[in-house]
Design a protein around this motif. Structure first.
Motif, PDB file in Angstrom:
ATOM      1  N   GLU A  49       0.840  -1.194   0.000  1.00 34.22           N
ATOM      2  CA  GLU A  49       0.000   0.000   0.000  1.00 34.22           C
ATOM      3  C   GLU A  49       0.880   1.250   0.000  1.00 34.22           C
ATOM      4  O   GLU A  49       2.049   1.206   0.347  1.00 34.22           O
ATOM      5  CB  GLU A  49      -0.922   0.039   1.230  1.00 34.22           C
ATOM      6  CG  GLU A  49      -1.751  -1.193   1.469  1.00 34.22           C
ATOM      7  CD  GLU A  49      -1.069  -2.165   2.402  1.00 34.22           C
ATOM      8  OE1 GLU A  49       0.117  -1.935   2.723  1.00 34.22           O
ATOM      9  OE2 GLU A  49      -1.712  -3.157   2.782  1.00 34.22           O
ATOM     10  N   THR A  71     -11.320   4.376   8.847  1.00 32.83           N
ATOM     11  CA  THR A  71     -11.227   3.773   7.516  1.00 32.83           C
ATOM     12  C   THR A  71     -12.353   4.345   6.664  1.00 32.83           C
ATOM     13  O   THR A  71     -13.519   4.286   7.061  1.00 32.83           O
ATOM     14  CB  THR A  71     -11.342   2.239   7.589  1.00 32.83           C
ATOM     15  OG1 THR A  71     -10.297   1.722   8.416  1.00 32.83           O
ATOM     16  CG2 THR A  71     -11.223   1.618   6.208  1.00 32.83           C
ATOM     17  N   THR A  90      -2.570   4.808   5.458  1.00 33.82           N
ATOM     18  CA  THR A  90      -2.337   3.656   4.589  1.00 33.82           C
ATOM     19  C   THR A  90      -3.391   3.708   3.494  1.00 33.82           C
ATOM     20  O   THR A  90      -4.587   3.637   3.770  1.00 33.82           O
ATOM     21  CB  THR A  90      -2.440   2.342   5.376  1.00 33.82           C
ATOM     22  OG1 THR A  90      -1.504   2.374   6.455  1.00 33.82           O
ATOM     23  CG2 THR A  90      -2.131   1.151   4.491  1.00 33.82           C
ATOM     24  N   HIS A 126       5.682   3.238  -2.830  1.00 37.08           N
ATOM     25  CA  HIS A 126       4.391   2.956  -3.447  1.00 37.08           C
ATOM     26  C   HIS A 126       3.539   4.224  -3.529  1.00 37.08           C
ATOM     27  O   HIS A 126       2.714   4.357  -4.451  1.00 37.08           O
ATOM     28  CB  HIS A 126       3.656   1.873  -2.663  1.00 37.08           C
ATOM     29  CG  HIS A 126       2.564   1.221  -3.431  1.00 37.08           C
ATOM     30  ND1 HIS A 126       2.785   0.228  -4.350  1.00 37.08           N
ATOM     31  CD2 HIS A 126       1.219   1.451  -3.451  1.00 37.08           C
ATOM     32  CE1 HIS A 126       1.633  -0.148  -4.880  1.00 37.08           C
ATOM     33  NE2 HIS A 126       0.672   0.587  -4.363  1.00 37.08           N
ATOM     34  N   THR A 151      -4.970   2.509  -0.259  1.00 37.43           N
ATOM     35  CA  THR A 151      -5.073   1.445  -1.257  1.00 37.43           C
ATOM     36  C   THR A 151      -5.954   1.905  -2.399  1.00 37.43           C
ATOM     37  O   THR A 151      -7.065   2.397  -2.183  1.00 37.43           O
ATOM     38  CB  THR A 151      -5.667   0.169  -0.628  1.00 37.43           C
ATOM     39  OG1 THR A 151      -4.874  -0.217   0.501  1.00 37.43           O
ATOM     40  CG2 THR A 151      -5.690  -0.972  -1.633  1.00 37.43           C
ATOM     41  N   ASP A 152      -5.459   1.754  -3.613  1.00 40.90           N
ATOM     42  CA  ASP A 152      -6.224   2.120  -4.806  1.00 40.90           C
ATOM     43  C   ASP A 152      -7.317   1.070  -5.041  1.00 40.90           C
ATOM     44  O   ASP A 152      -7.031  -0.095  -5.276  1.00 40.90           O
ATOM     45  CB  ASP A 152      -5.285   2.181  -6.007  1.00 40.90           C
ATOM     46  CG  ASP A 152      -6.004   2.621  -7.285  1.00 40.90           C
ATOM     47  OD1 ASP A 152      -7.223   2.855  -7.238  1.00 40.90           O
ATOM     48  OD2 ASP A 152      -5.332   2.721  -8.331  1.00 40.90           O
ATOM     49  N   CYS A 205      -9.739   5.676  -3.446  1.00 41.01           N
ATOM     50  CA  CYS A 205      -8.850   4.978  -2.520  1.00 41.01           C
ATOM     51  C   CYS A 205      -9.580   4.633  -1.221  1.00 41.01           C
ATOM     52  O   CYS A 205     -10.490   5.345  -0.792  1.00 41.01           O
ATOM     53  CB  CYS A 205      -7.631   5.843  -2.176  1.00 41.01           C
ATOM     54  SG  CYS A 205      -6.598   6.251  -3.598  1.00 41.01           S
ATOM     55  N   GLN A 206      -9.146   3.529  -0.636  1.00 41.74           N
ATOM     56  CA  GLN A 206      -9.546   3.227   0.738  1.00 41.74           C
ATOM     57  C   GLN A 206      -8.411   3.699   1.637  1.00 41.74           C
ATOM     58  O   GLN A 206      -7.269   3.282   1.476  1.00 41.74           O
ATOM     59  CB  GLN A 206      -9.790   1.737   0.949  1.00 41.74           C
ATOM     60  CG  GLN A 206     -10.268   1.407   2.367  1.00 41.74           C
ATOM     61  CD  GLN A 206     -10.421  -0.081   2.589  1.00 41.74           C
ATOM     62  OE1 GLN A 206      -9.437  -0.817   2.581  1.00 41.74           O
ATOM     63  NE2 GLN A 206     -11.651  -0.532   2.769  1.00 41.74           N
ATOM     64  N   THR A 207      -8.723   4.581   2.554  1.00 39.78           N
ATOM     65  CA  THR A 207      -7.719   5.190   3.414  1.00 39.78           C
ATOM     66  C   THR A 207      -7.945   4.755   4.855  1.00 39.78           C
ATOM     67  O   THR A 207      -9.059   4.834   5.367  1.00 39.78           O
ATOM     68  CB  THR A 207      -7.781   6.726   3.322  1.00 39.78           C
ATOM     69  OG1 THR A 207      -7.585   7.113   1.952  1.00 39.78           O
ATOM     70  CG2 THR A 207      -6.711   7.362   4.182  1.00 39.78           C
TER      71      THR A 207
END
Length: 266
Positions: free
Chosen positions: A107, A174, A207, A125, A209-210, A189-191
């Protein structure tokens, strides 16, 4: 140093030093007496353990004076330099392991200084995901690469402020957040946010994630489910309409046969 209390009390302190360290300490004491200084700070000394081995110490001392202002002793605090070096090595190894974990994580990981409103760390990343160099990312804040509003029509600044407050209050967060990369492409994105321990600083680890492709796939699945539902409905309607039509068709055929029946015509 391996000595018991009874081994030390009553013993001359200079006898615990190597000859070189004893000479160094005597020179420093003479210099302090010359300038009326009573403190010796962080003087490196080599001392003798009970088993004959030597150990390196950092010595800080304060001279005790009597009522006449004459020195009558000293209070000494000594630190084992080897232990300090080992501790520093352990801390360095721990920092290196943390850096390796962060740097090679799948991530994007970034660290935000809330009061400065900019990122103070970012992994490789994060560079790949957003298309900005690490140096560029470390001049930016979370609102520097996102649209003005999010998918739910909330202002991006409002979302960021609300989520930061949750984390600073001791929780974790989240949520989905849309960013804009260096080319202008929107990335969903999930943050995940969590607070990092830091004395006197408000640091938040993000953190990221796309999930753009995942959201697109989910949309395709929803569209397929809608089509399937329409198909089931159409089949049901056709069935419901088909049964009466079949009955009407049979009745029409029966009437048609009767029209050609001489008895029925008479």
């Amino acid at each position: 140093m391996g000595y018991g209390r009874d081994d030390i009390i009553g013993r001359c302190g200079f006898s615990l030093l190597t000859p070189e360290s004893r000479e160094r300490l005597e020179q420093v004491i003479e210099e302090n007496e010359r300038v009326d200084e009573v403190v010796i700070k962080n003087l490196p000394l080599r001392m003798l353990r009970k088993d004959g081995r030597t150990m390196e110490l950092s010595c800080t001392s304060v001279t005790e004076l009597n009522d006449a202002g004459e020195p009558q002793g000293a209070i000494c605090v000594q630190l084992d330099l080897e232990q300090l070096r080992r501790t520093a090595e352990v801390l360095h190894e721990s920092a290196e392991r943390y850096r390796a974990l962060v740097e090679h994580a799948p991530e994007a990981i970034m660290v935000l200084d809330v009061e400065l409103d900019r990122f103070v760390d970012a992994n490789a990343h994060a560079e790949q995901l957003f298309g900005f160099s690490r140096d560029r990312l470390l001049t930016m804040g979370p609102l520097d690469f996102c649209p003005e509003t999010q998918a739910d029509q909330r202002m991006s600044c409002e979302v960021v402020d609300d989520e930061h407050q949750k984390v600073l209050a001791g929780g974790t967060s989240t949520f989905e957040f849309t960013h804009v990369d260096a080319s202008g492409r929107e990335i969903v994105c999930q943050t995940r946010l969590s607070r990092l321990p830091a004395a006197g600083r408000k640091l938040i680890r993000a953190t990221i994630t796309d999930i753009t492709e995942l959201k697109q796939l989910q949309e395709k699945v929803r569209h397929a489910e809608k089509l399937a539902a329409v198909g089931v409905l159409a089949a049901g309607v056709a069935h419901e309409i088909g049964n009466p039509l079949t009955a009407l068709s049979m009745a029409a055929q029966s009437l048609e046969r009767r029209l050609h029946d001489d008895y029925a015509q008479a």
